[in-house]
Design a protein around this motif. Structure first.
Motif, PDB file in Angstrom:
ATOM      1  N   ALA A 109      39.956  45.772  41.632  1.00 43.97           N
ATOM      2  CA  ALA A 109      39.331  46.735  42.544  1.00 43.97           C
ATOM      3  C   ALA A 109      38.173  46.124  43.325  1.00 43.97           C
ATOM      4  N   HIS A 110      37.706  44.965  42.925  1.00 41.19           N
ATOM      5  CA  HIS A 110      36.596  44.322  43.624  1.00 41.19           C
ATOM      6  C   HIS A 110      37.061  43.932  45.027  1.00 41.19           C
ATOM      7  N   PRO A 111      36.385  44.370  46.085  1.00 37.34           N
ATOM      8  CA  PRO A 111      36.901  44.148  47.452  1.00 37.34           C
ATOM      9  C   PRO A 111      37.148  42.681  47.788  1.00 37.34           C
ATOM     10  N   LEU A 112      36.221  41.810  47.444  1.00 40.92           N
ATOM     11  CA  LEU A 112      36.399  40.405  47.792  1.00 40.92           C
ATOM     12  C   LEU A 112      37.546  39.782  47.004  1.00 40.92           C
ATOM     13  N   ALA A 113      37.664  40.158  45.727  1.00 40.40           N
ATOM     14  CA  ALA A 113      38.771  39.639  44.922  1.00 40.40           C
ATOM     15  C   ALA A 113      40.103  40.165  45.448  1.00 40.40           C
ATOM     16  N   ARG A 114      40.155  41.452  45.732  1.00 38.36           N
ATOM     17  CA  ARG A 114      41.401  42.084  46.174  1.00 38.36           C
ATOM     18  C   ARG A 114      41.862  41.543  47.525  1.00 38.36           C
ATOM     19  N   ASP A 115      40.917  41.364  48.446  1.00 40.38           N
ATOM     20  CA  ASP A 115      41.295  41.061  49.827  1.00 40.38           C
ATOM     21  C   ASP A 115      41.347  39.569  50.132  1.00 40.38           C
ATOM     22  N   GLU A 116      40.604  38.751  49.373  1.00 35.39           N
ATOM     23  CA  GLU A 116      40.520  37.342  49.740  1.00 35.39           C
ATOM     24  C   GLU A 116      40.821  36.391  48.594  1.00 35.39           C
ATOM     25  N   ILE A 117      40.154  36.571  47.468  1.00 34.34           N
ATOM     26  CA  ILE A 117      40.255  35.571  46.404  1.00 34.34           C
ATOM     27  C   ILE A 117      41.652  35.541  45.793  1.00 34.34           C
ATOM     28  N   LEU A 118      42.140  36.683  45.347  1.00 34.08           N
ATOM     29  CA  LEU A 118      43.435  36.715  44.675  1.00 34.08           C
ATOM     30  C   LEU A 118      44.585  36.327  45.601  1.00 34.08           C
ATOM     31  N   PRO A 119      44.586  36.828  46.843  1.00 28.79           N
ATOM     32  CA  PRO A 119      45.638  36.355  47.751  1.00 28.79           C
ATOM     33  C   PRO A 119      45.573  34.848  47.985  1.00 28.79           C
ATOM     34  N   GLY A 120      44.370  34.305  48.029  1.00 30.23           N
ATOM     35  CA  GLY A 120      44.249  32.866  48.229  1.00 30.23           C
ATOM     36  C   GLY A 120      44.797  32.076  47.057  1.00 30.23           C
ATOM     37  N   ILE A 121      44.528  32.534  45.840  1.00 27.45           N
ATOM     38  CA  ILE A 121      45.057  31.852  44.654  1.00 27.45           C
ATOM     39  C   ILE A 121      46.573  31.908  44.646  1.00 27.45           C
ATOM     40  N   GLU A 122      47.121  33.068  44.974  1.00 29.71           N
ATOM     41  CA  GLU A 122      48.579  33.217  44.971  1.00 29.71           C
ATOM     42  C   GLU A 122      49.229  32.280  45.975  1.00 29.71           C
ATOM     43  N   ARG A 123      48.586  32.134  47.109  1.00 30.12           N
ATOM     44  CA  ARG A 123      49.138  31.238  48.124  1.00 30.12           C
ATOM     45  C   ARG A 123      49.203  29.808  47.614  1.00 30.12           C
ATOM     46  N   GLU A 124      48.239  29.395  46.866  1.00 33.17           N
ATOM     47  CA  GLU A 124      48.151  28.006  46.428  1.00 33.17           C
ATOM     48  C   GLU A 124      49.003  27.704  45.191  1.00 33.17           C
ATOM     49  N   GLN A 125      49.251  28.679  44.329  1.00 29.45           N
ATOM     50  CA  GLN A 125      49.910  28.401  43.051  1.00 29.45           C
ATOM     51  C   GLN A 125      51.385  28.066  43.242  1.00 29.45           C
ATOM     52  N   THR A 126      51.924  27.298  42.303  1.00 26.34           N
ATOM     53  CA  THR A 126      53.334  26.918  42.355  1.00 26.34           C
ATOM     54  C   THR A 126      54.223  27.868  41.567  1.00 26.34           C
ATOM     55  N   ALA A 127      53.635  28.694  40.724  1.00 22.14           N
ATOM     56  CA  ALA A 127      54.395  29.660  39.919  1.00 22.14           C
ATOM     57  C   ALA A 127      53.440  30.752  39.486  1.00 22.14           C
ATOM     58  N   ALA A 128      53.988  31.845  38.986  1.00 18.50           N
ATOM     59  CA  ALA A 128      53.142  32.915  38.471  1.00 18.50           C
ATOM     60  C   ALA A 128      52.309  32.392  37.308  1.00 18.50           C
ATOM     61  N   PRO A 129      51.077  32.866  37.161  1.00 16.43           N
ATOM     62  CA  PRO A 129      50.241  32.402  36.057  1.00 16.43           C
ATOM     63  C   PRO A 129      50.880  32.706  34.711  1.00 16.43           C
ATOM     64  N   ARG A 130      50.590  31.867  33.756  1.00 13.50           N
ATOM     65  CA  ARG A 130      51.063  32.092  32.391  1.00 13.50           C
ATOM     66  C   ARG A 130      49.968  32.803  31.613  1.00 13.50           C
ATOM     67  N   HIS A 131      50.324  33.912  30.969  1.00 17.68           N
ATOM     68  CA  HIS A 131      49.362  34.725  30.225  1.00 17.68           C
ATOM     69  C   HIS A 131      49.626  34.596  28.741  1.00 17.68           C
ATOM     70  N   CYS A 132      48.586  34.380  27.987  1.00 11.70           N
ATOM     71  CA  CYS A 132      48.721  34.241  26.543  1.00 11.70           C
ATOM     72  C   CYS A 132      47.630  35.068  25.863  1.00 11.70           C
ATOM     73  N   ASP A 133      48.007  35.760  24.812  1.00 12.20           N
ATOM     74  CA  ASP A 133      47.043  36.500  24.001  1.00 12.20           C
ATOM     75  C   ASP A 133      47.119  35.969  22.581  1.00 12.20           C
ATOM     76  N   TRP A 134      45.972  35.589  22.053  1.00 10.65           N
ATOM     77  CA  TRP A 134      45.918  34.913  20.762  1.00 10.65           C
ATOM     78  C   TRP A 134      44.914  35.609  19.852  1.00 10.65           C
ATOM     79  N   ARG A 135      45.172  35.529  18.550  1.00 11.84           N
ATOM     80  CA  ARG A 135      44.224  36.050  17.571  1.00 11.84           C
ATOM     81  C   ARG A 135      43.985  34.988  16.507  1.00 11.84           C
ATOM     82  N   PRO A 136      42.714  34.663  16.216  1.00 12.66           N
ATOM     83  CA  PRO A 136      42.449  33.679  15.161  1.00 12.66           C
ATOM     84  C   PRO A 136      42.879  34.230  13.805  1.00 12.66           C
TER      85      PRO A 136
END
Length: 335
Positions: free
Chosen positions: A217-244
């Motif tokens: 919901a952050h305007p700068l992230a929504r409108d500029e940062i996240l679209p910029g990252i998506e443009r540069e990446q070669t694949a969708a990010p990998r998400h991992c959730d871990w518990r010690p």
């Protein structure tokens, strides 16, 4: 993470080289490896000159074991690994550890992003064997970018990390690929990689989801940062959730009050069985397939990212005196 404290370890005492090691185990043998690791492979690796930063159960795969270890530099890495793997303890317990594994070659060699301190070393005294772990989990996101291109990683460092810091807990650590030659070829690492990885700690999954929603919901992230990252990446990010699995293998509890963004599909998360014993895989988010769902990590449009744009993001997002601190701490395992 809270701002850097004068009592915190000097950055020179933090690991400058970090291995992110993800093992695929033989079915049903994860707890066996965890117990062996807890008893035999934590202090002994540190005595050889390593930082054992943490070990985890993957919450989406009951046969996946994840751990992190660090080194002061690549020369120290070679020296420490040779001392440990050529020593008597590995000769005694290594065959048992290897027998639990199907694949131990999913290894990323990483370093802290510029201007970030990376993981903090472990506390001088670890909890006793069997002490329960803090009731928190660690979420990690790994982005892949073309080799030799740096705009995506700069956007994460100078754009996304400040937004994460202002909308929720600060990341425990933000890392990128270490490009140095593998100084210990007996242990393979993934080559041809250019990644950024961010690690965050949350008290529960709802806190993680709320943080993600606030970032999106952050305007700068929504409108500029996240679209910029998506443009540069070669694949969708990998998400991992871990518990010690235990207190001895957890990042330092004093540092587990911060983190970044995560998130496989929210519906899937709500339906996941949270028991560490069941470790049921999420049926709707597969780690070996691109995740194109909107909730998956900060989504995007298209935007060219230049150094000038990155500098502008930093000026808009963060006052000069703001300090980010990162840190993790304990963990464990072999190979």
């Amino acid at each position: 993470m809270p701002p850097t404290d004068p009592a915190d370890p000097d950055p020179a005492d933090r690991p400058a080289v970090i291995e992110l090691r993800q093992y695929t185990l033989r079915p049903g043998r994860r707890d066996e490896l965890i117990e062996l690791f807890e008893q035999e492979f934590i202090e002994t690796q540190e005595e050889a000159g390593m930082f054992v930063l943490g070990q985890f159960r993957d919450l989406d795969d009951p046969d996946r074991f994840v751990w992190l270890r660090g080194f002061r530099d690549m020369t120290a890495r070679h020296r420490a690994l040779a001392a440990f793997y050529d020593g008597p303890l590995w000769a005694e317990h290594g065959p048992h550890a290897n027998a639990t594994m199907l694949d131990s070659d999913d290894v990323l060699l990483l370093q802290p992003l510029p201007d970030e301190n990376g993981f903090a070393p472990s506390p001088p005294e670890r909890p006793r064997i069997g002490a329960p772990a803090p009731d928190r989990f660690v979420s990690a996101v790994v982005w892949s970018f073309p080799v030799g291109r740096h705009d995506g990683i700069a956007l994460i460092r100078d754009g996304l990390l400040p937004v994460l810091h202002t909308t929720g807990p600060a990341p425990l650590a933000a890392l990128t690929t270490e490009t140095a030659h593998n100084t210990f070829p007996r242990l393979p690492i993934r080559s041809g990689e250019n990644v950024a990885a961010v690690f965050t700690s949350y008290p529960d999954e709802s806190a993680c989801r709320q943080h993600l929603a606030d970032v999106r919901a952050h305007p700068l992230a929504r409108d500029e940062i996240l679209p910029g990252i998506e443009r540069e990446q070669t694949a969708a990010p990998r998400h991992c959730d871990w518990r010690p699995p235990a207190a001895r293998s957890s990042p330092d509890p004093s540092q587990l009050a911060s983190s970044l963004t995560c998130v496989p599909d929210e519906t899937c998360r709500a339906n996941r069985t949270r028991s560490d014993e069941t470790g049921a895989r999420c049926p709707e988010t597969r780690r070996d397939e691109p995740d194109t769902g909107a909730p998956a990590v900060l989504l995007v449009s298209r935007l060219f990212v230049s150094r000038l744009f990155v500098s502008r993001l930093r000026r808009r997002l963060v006052p000069p005196q703001t300090i980010w601190s990162v840190g993790l701490s304990e963990m464990s395992n072999e190979q």
